[in-house]
Write an enzyme that holds these catalytic residues in place. Structure first.
Site, PDB file in Angstrom:
ATOM      1  N   GLU A  60      35.780  50.267  15.365  1.00 60.36           N
ATOM      2  CA  GLU A  60      36.881  50.466  16.581  1.00 60.36           C
ATOM      3  C   GLU A  60      36.094  51.500  17.517  1.00 60.36           C
ATOM      4  O   GLU A  60      35.900  52.570  17.114  1.00 60.36           O
ATOM      5  CB  GLU A  60      38.252  50.489  16.138  1.00 60.36           C
ATOM      6  CG  GLU A  60      38.692  49.401  15.343  1.00 60.36           C
ATOM      7  CD  GLU A  60      40.081  49.903  14.775  1.00 60.36           C
ATOM      8  OE1 GLU A  60      40.532  50.907  14.873  1.00 60.36           O
ATOM      9  OE2 GLU A  60      40.651  48.861  13.894  1.00 60.36           O
ATOM     10  N   ASP A  72      19.700  38.218  45.891  1.00 61.23           N
ATOM     11  CA  ASP A  72      20.786  37.574  44.717  1.00 61.23           C
ATOM     12  C   ASP A  72      21.772  38.754  44.290  1.00 61.23           C
ATOM     13  O   ASP A  72      21.382  39.881  44.763  1.00 61.23           O
ATOM     14  CB  ASP A  72      20.204  36.998  43.584  1.00 61.23           C
ATOM     15  CG  ASP A  72      21.032  35.601  43.017  1.00 61.23           C
ATOM     16  OD1 ASP A  72      22.441  35.753  43.452  1.00 61.23           O
ATOM     17  OD2 ASP A  72      20.631  35.156  42.321  1.00 61.23           O
ATOM     18  N   LYS A  98      20.702  24.861  44.611  1.00 61.94           N
ATOM     19  CA  LYS A  98      20.432  24.772  43.457  1.00 61.94           C
ATOM     20  C   LYS A  98      21.475  23.990  42.803  1.00 61.94           C
ATOM     21  O   LYS A  98      22.626  23.946  43.043  1.00 61.94           O
ATOM     22  CB  LYS A  98      20.187  26.403  42.723  1.00 61.94           C
ATOM     23  CG  LYS A  98      21.268  26.732  42.126  1.00 61.94           C
ATOM     24  CD  LYS A  98      20.867  28.234  41.240  1.00 61.94           C
ATOM     25  CE  LYS A  98      22.298  28.834  40.983  1.00 61.94           C
ATOM     26  NZ  LYS A  98      22.245  30.157  40.849  1.00 61.94           N
TER      27      LYS A  98
HETATM   28  C1  R5P Z   1      24.742  32.626  40.835  1.00 60.10           C
HETATM   29  O1  R5P Z   1      25.827  32.272  41.497  1.00 60.10           O
HETATM   30  C2  R5P Z   1      24.471  33.980  41.000  1.00 60.10           C
HETATM   31  O2  R5P Z   1      24.439  34.462  42.164  1.00 60.10           O
HETATM   32  C3  R5P Z   1      23.124  34.392  40.535  1.00 60.10           C
HETATM   33  O3  R5P Z   1      22.235  33.356  41.352  1.00 60.10           O
HETATM   34  C4  R5P Z   1      23.059  33.955  39.019  1.00 60.10           C
HETATM   35  O4  R5P Z   1      24.101  34.346  38.220  1.00 60.10           O
HETATM   36  C5  R5P Z   1      21.622  34.274  38.320  1.00 60.10           C
HETATM   37  O5  R5P Z   1      21.601  33.826  36.980  1.00 60.10           O
HETATM   38  P1  R5P Z   1      20.173  33.419  36.346  1.00 60.10           P
HETATM   39  O6  R5P Z   1      19.248  34.764  36.493  1.00 60.10           O
HETATM   40  O7  R5P Z   1      20.712  33.423  34.917  1.00 60.10           O
HETATM   41  O8  R5P Z   1      19.658  32.427  36.804  1.00 60.10           O
END
Ligand code: R5P
Length: 342
Positions: free
Chosen positions: A40, A226, A200
């Site tokens: 914990e 991103d 995507k």
């Molecule tokens: C999606 O909505 C996010 O903006 C990222 O593109 C996503 O979470 C990236 O995830 P991964 O690296 O697993 O493709």
């Protein structure tokens, strides 16, 4: 209430908390954040906080020692509770990476809204304000009936790209999905660049496929923007599709480098030139790797803490996106250069 902020940190990213404290010229508050033998979480605040303005710095992510995401969340909650019971005047939870954000709505029956559960927990334990950065979905701000400052890593990332000569008509900024278009637009404006969008789909969780690209990437260096990198699949697949459409090179920038599972291998094997992230999450496993760069957002968080403590505007740190000066913002008076820590 004292105007000198007291900073405390859990174990999720102590290095970042120390970096922020250094920039604010204060020491991190004394706190024992450990575990009992039964696993914990155990917390004891080691100094007087009565009547103080307190900031708890803790991203909801794995720690460098390998403690899990749930440990980070529990440490955050118990620290807030301890500080509230010790009569802190105001507690701000500084959560550079807000975990549990992916389930922010029900997309089918019998799913939780995890981001809301986490918001409820943080509020109930006694936080009076939240500071976070590049929330996965901006509407998570509304899950709190508290002030939320959703800071941006964009200025730090753009400064780096500009220094590397990645700006103007040489590059195209690319959003890797429809949800990231607003963020990509801000980068494109700040860097005086054009914009493209990758579409995507996710046939299953943590798997991504590119279905289309809108916008011209031919002959340009593509910079894919991103909020987070989890498995790396989104960026690796986007890079392949963008190069197949005629881009000359692909760079990627993201605020939160989670690097889950095989992400490092996926990104290493991908055609991406450089993977640029910030230090909202510790950088375990890719230090000194030539393909990975980590930039510090400690100054942005330190500036936000100063401004909150002195009741000044926080949004001024990021410039007015409608202003013609957005591409050449004046540095905020208290802003320092970003520090590359890799
Ligand atoms: C999606 O909505 C996010 O903006 C990222 O593109 C996503 O979470 C990236 O995830 P991964 O690296 O697993 O493709």
């Amino acid at each position: 209430m004292s105007h000198t902020p007291l900073l405390f940190s859990g174990n999720a990213n102590k290095q970042l908390a120390e970096d922020i404290a250094k920039r604010l010229k204060v020491h991190l508050g004394k706190a024992l954040v450990a575990k009992f033998k039964n696993e914990e979480t155990r917390v004891e605040i080691g100094e007087n906080v009565r009547g103080s303005e307190v900031f708890v710095i803790q991203p909801i992510c794995k720690s460098p020692k390998g403690d899990g995401v749930n440990d980070a969340l529990m440490e955050l909650l118990l620290m807030i509770d301890a500080l509230r019971r010790a009569s802190a005047a105001r507690i701000t939870a500084v959560i550079p990476y807000y975990g549990y954000a992916k389930q922010d709505k029900k997309t089918k029956g019998r799913e939780p809204i995890s981001a809301k559960v986490v918001a409820n927990l943080i509020k109930v334990t006694g936080a009076k304000r939240i500071v976070t950065m590049d929330l996965h979905a901006a509407q998570i701000q509304g899950f709190f009936d508290l002030p939320v400052d959703n800071l941006m890593a964009m200025p730090v990332l753009c400064n780096y790209l500009k220094k590397e000569g990645l700006c103007d008509d040489k590059i195209v900024i690319v959003s890797p999905d429809a949800g990231g278009v607003h963020r990509a637009e801000l980068f494109a404006k700040r860097l005086n660049a054009s914009l493209a969008i990758v579409f995507k789909r996710r046939p299953e969780p943590d798997v991504s496929e590119v279905t289309d690209i809108v916008g011209d990437v031919t002959g340009k260096v593509a910079v894919v923007v991103d909020d987070m990198i989890s498995t790396g699949g989104t960026l690796a697949k986007a890079a392949e599709a963008i190069l197949a459409r005629g881009a000359t090179k692909v760079y990627t920038v993201a605020t939160h480098g989670i690097f889950a599972g095989e992400a490092i291998d996926v990104l290493e094997a991908s055609p991406i030139e450089k993977v640029i992230v910030t230090n909202t999450i510790p950088f375990a496993g890719v230090e000194n790797h030539p393909k990975f760069v980590q930039l510090s957002i400690a100054q942005t968080l330190a500036d936000a803490i100063t401004r909150i403590t002195t009741n000044r505007s926080v949004s001024e740190l990021f410039g007015d996106e409608e202003s013609p000066n957005f591409a050449n913002p004046l540095p905020a008076p208290d802003a320092l250069e970003p520090v590359a820590v890799s």
